[in-house]
Design a protein around this motif. Structure first.
Motif, PDB file in Angstrom:
ATOM      1  N   GLU A  71       0.831  -1.207   0.000  1.00  0.00           N
ATOM      2  CA  GLU A  71       0.000   0.000   0.000  1.00  0.00           C
ATOM      3  C   GLU A  71       0.866   1.258   0.000  1.00  0.00           C
ATOM      4  N   ILE A  72       1.998   1.208   0.696  1.00  0.00           N
ATOM      5  CA  ILE A  72       2.911   2.355   0.695  1.00  0.00           C
ATOM      6  C   ILE A  72       3.482   2.560  -0.705  1.00  0.00           C
ATOM      7  N   ASP A 262       9.086  12.783  -0.394  1.00  0.00           N
ATOM      8  CA  ASP A 262       7.971  13.730  -0.369  1.00  0.00           C
ATOM      9  C   ASP A 262       6.633  12.995  -0.309  1.00  0.00           C
ATOM     10  N   ALA A 263       6.508  11.929  -1.100  1.00  0.00           N
ATOM     11  CA  ALA A 263       5.259  11.163  -1.134  1.00  0.00           C
ATOM     12  C   ALA A 263       4.958  10.545   0.223  1.00  0.00           C
ATOM     13  N   ILE A 264       5.974   9.989   0.858  1.00  0.00           N
ATOM     14  CA  ILE A 264       5.776   9.341   2.155  1.00  0.00           C
ATOM     15  C   ILE A 264       5.473  10.366   3.237  1.00  0.00           C
ATOM     16  N   GLY A 271      -2.582  11.694   7.178  1.00  0.00           N
ATOM     17  CA  GLY A 271      -3.274  10.598   7.840  1.00  0.00           C
ATOM     18  C   GLY A 271      -3.422   9.331   7.020  1.00  0.00           C
ATOM     19  N   ARG A 272      -3.029   9.366   5.754  1.00  0.00           N
ATOM     20  CA  ARG A 272      -3.168   8.155   4.936  1.00  0.00           C
ATOM     21  C   ARG A 272      -2.305   7.006   5.462  1.00  0.00           C
ATOM     22  N   MET A 273      -1.099   7.330   5.936  1.00  0.00           N
ATOM     23  CA  MET A 273      -0.216   6.283   6.434  1.00  0.00           C
ATOM     24  C   MET A 273      -0.824   5.591   7.649  1.00  0.00           C
ATOM     25  N   ALA A 274      -1.367   6.371   8.563  1.00  0.00           N
ATOM     26  CA  ALA A 274      -1.994   5.782   9.749  1.00  0.00           C
ATOM     27  C   ALA A 274      -3.170   4.890   9.353  1.00  0.00           C
ATOM     28  N   ARG A 275      -3.929   5.287   8.326  1.00  0.00           N
ATOM     29  CA  ARG A 275      -5.070   4.478   7.887  1.00  0.00           C
ATOM     30  C   ARG A 275      -4.616   3.156   7.279  1.00  0.00           C
ATOM     31  N   ILE A 276      -3.498   3.174   6.554  1.00  0.00           N
ATOM     32  CA  ILE A 276      -2.962   1.930   5.997  1.00  0.00           C
ATOM     33  C   ILE A 276      -2.653   0.948   7.125  1.00  0.00           C
ATOM     34  N   PHE A 277      -1.970   1.428   8.155  1.00  0.00           N
ATOM     35  CA  PHE A 277      -1.633   0.556   9.275  1.00  0.00           C
ATOM     36  C   PHE A 277      -2.896   0.069   9.985  1.00  0.00           C
ATOM     37  N   PHE A 284       0.469   2.391  14.292  1.00  0.00           N
ATOM     38  CA  PHE A 284       1.385   3.198  13.499  1.00  0.00           C
ATOM     39  C   PHE A 284       2.239   4.046  14.417  1.00  0.00           C
ATOM     40  N   SER A 285       3.553   4.001  14.218  1.00  0.00           N
ATOM     41  CA  SER A 285       4.477   4.767  15.027  1.00  0.00           C
ATOM     42  C   SER A 285       5.365   5.591  14.092  1.00  0.00           C
TER      43      SER A 285
END
Length: 290
Positions: A71-72, A262-264, A271-277, A284-285
């Motif tokens: 997903e990342i 930049d994308a990450i 908040g997209r990263m937290a939603r993936i986790f 998510f940490s």
């Protein structure tokens, strides 16, 4: 973001000044050493290397790559406006071998490097030594934890010292395995049950064969059932109880590395990263900004 990299680059130069430079790949075909950002955008896709059979990070489900790292990769591809393609690769003997095979040189027998390798642990001293790779895009801090059954430990959550007497499941030849073996000594050997994968170890926790399992928090959380929980107790004498995950890019393609970072960072910020986790049941940490 480029300014941040400039500042970090100066600090890294001072920190790395005592390291002896490694040989860089020379006279190697373009399709082996990678692809620049403009070419990736022009052709319309980006290639990622991710570890095979490594839930919840990267694995096949219904014949398709899935997992947090997948997903990342899709987040990065969307940011660049291209499609994401994934090559699920077997882990080598060590990280040096993986980076050599999938980032900067290519495997001896078959295959070729990817544009980006996912799930690359970041360490500043290691980054100094491996000059062929740009370590960037840090997206998560992983840590060693203990999963345990609430019916076995109803009052106090277990800590490593408990396993002098209690049974614990670990993945064979991993940080958790080495740590417990060294901490507890040979007398605790019969209590440490080693399994081929963390999934196998967690299965024994789920069916009640063993009351606790120790390993990376994300893999423990992915295997949890309603009968068990995870905690991160103090780890006496543990030199590497936490580490930061990011990506690796060939040293010749820094503009690509900047865009990936930049994308990450954008996905962490919005908040997209937290939603993936969260979709995979993981905590998510985010890493601290360096």
């Amino acid at each position: 973001m480029a300014t941040v990299f400039t500042v970090l680059g100066g600090a890294a130069h001072a920190r790395c000044e005592d390291h002896v430079p490694q040989a860089k790949p020379q006279n190697t075909a373009r399709d082996i050493v990678g692809t620049d950002l403009d070419t990736i955008v022009e052709r319309g896709f980006i290639e990622f290397a991710a570890y095979r059979d490594f839930p919840p990070w990267s694995f096949e489900k219904d014949g398709k790559p899935t997992g947090v790292d997948i997903e990342i990769g899709k987040v990065i591809a969307e940011y660049l406006g291209v499609d994401a393609r994934f090559n699920l690769v077997a882990a080598g003997e060590n990280l040096d071998e993986d980076l050599r095979n999938w980032v900067w040189k290519g495997p001896i027998i078959s295959g070729r490097v990817a544009n980006v390798m996912l799930h690359v642990p970041y360490d500043s001293n290691y980054a100094c030594r491996v000059e062929q790779v740009v370590f960037t895009g840090q997206y998560h801090v992983e840590g060693i934890a203990i999963a345990y059954r609430k019916d076995v430990y109803p009052d106090d959550a277990p800590v490593p010292a408990y396993f002098r007497y209690d049974q614990v499941a670990v993945e064979n030849d991993t940080i958790a395995d080495f740590y417990l073996t060294n901490l507890l000594g040979p007398q605790a050997g019969p209590n440490i049950h080693r399994f081929p994968t963390m999934g196998d170890a967690m299965a024994t926790l789920s069916d009640g064969q063993i009351g606790a399992a120790m390993g990376p928090r994300s893999q423990l959380e992915y295997g949890l059932t309603g009968d068990s929980v995870v905690h991160e107790p103090p780890m006496p004498g543990f030199g590497v109880g936490k580490w930061t995950l990011g990506v690796g890019v060939h040293f010749a393609y820094r503009p690509l590395a900047y865009s990936v970072d930049d994308a990450i960072q954008a996905a962490i910020s919005d908040g997209r990263m937290a939603r993936i986790f969260a979709d995979y049941g993981l905590t998510f940490s985010p890493p601290e900004l360096r």
